[in-house]
Design a protein around this motif. Structure first.
Motif, short mmCIF file in Angstrom:
data_model
loop_
_atom_site.label_atom_id
_atom_site.label_comp_id
_atom_site.label_asym_id
_atom_site.label_seq_id
_atom_site.Cartn_x
_atom_site.Cartn_y
_atom_site.Cartn_z
N VAL A 36 -1.07 1.04 -5.00
CA VAL A 36 -0.83 2.21 -4.26
C VAL A 36 0.00 1.79 -2.53
O VAL A 36 -1.15 0.71 -1.91
N GLU A 70 1.03 1.78 -12.76
CA GLU A 70 1.74 1.54 -12.45
C GLU A 70 1.53 1.92 -11.02
O GLU A 70 0.90 1.60 -10.43
N LEU A 72 2.77 3.35 -6.87
CA LEU A 72 2.87 4.37 -6.27
C LEU A 72 3.41 3.80 -5.01
O LEU A 72 2.03 3.14 -4.37
N GLN A 73 4.40 4.76 -4.22
CA GLN A 73 4.52 4.38 -3.04
C GLN A 73 4.45 6.16 -2.19
O GLN A 73 4.83 7.30 -2.49
N ALA A 74 2.70 6.03 -1.82
CA ALA A 74 2.37 7.71 -1.81
C ALA A 74 3.67 7.76 -0.02
O ALA A 74 4.21 7.53 1.04
N VAL A 87 -6.41 9.15 -5.33
CA VAL A 87 -5.77 7.51 -6.60
C VAL A 87 -6.88 8.19 -7.38
O VAL A 87 -6.75 8.20 -8.65
#
Length: 135
Positions: A36, A70, A72-74, A87
């Motif tokens: 994340v 995975e 993720l770039q929030a 997350v």
């Protein structure tokens, strides 16, 4: 494969140390790794928001290691701690890995602490990792 490890990543020595340890934990536990990365308080122009090259390199490294993953770039605008916790809850994570740095008590009082919020509010175990220092 069961379980998920979630790691908060920023392109700093602390973030890299957390990523490396999270990768080791995911391999040991034979589980999925979710990376994340967030901007600072919804600002995606800050240095904490990883570049496309950083994200591609992370993906390649995890593929080469044979890890289900995975990245993720929030962009939700949540703070880093809130996004990591969101997350972790959504993934039913068994472990969160975060990087920490030394902060003075006054710095913690005025600036708050992402790591402190994650440690206090996490729905699972948290592993806090310090970057290695060279002598």
């Amino acid at each position: 494969m069961t379980g998920t490890v979630v790691v908060g990543y920023i392109p700093t020595p602390q973030g890299i140390a957390a990523f490396e340890r999270a990768k080791e934990e995911a391999l040991l536990r034979e589980c999925r790794l979710v990376v994340v990365n967030t901007g600072q308080n919804g600002d995606f122009a800050t240095p904490s928001f990883a570049t496309a090259e950083d994200i591609d390199a992370i993906g390649r490294e995890l593929r080469d290691a044979g890890l289900a993953h995975e990245v993720l770039q929030a962009t939700s605008g949540l703070g880093a701690a809130e996004e990591i916790l969101r997350v972790a809850a959504a993934e039913s994570a068994e472990l969160i890995v975060i990087g920490i740095r030394h902060r003075t008590p006054v710095g913690k009082l005025f600036l708050g602490s992402t790591s402190q919020q994650v440690l206090l509010d996490a729905p699972c175990a948290v592993l806090a990792v310090k970057a290695r220092t060279t002598a």
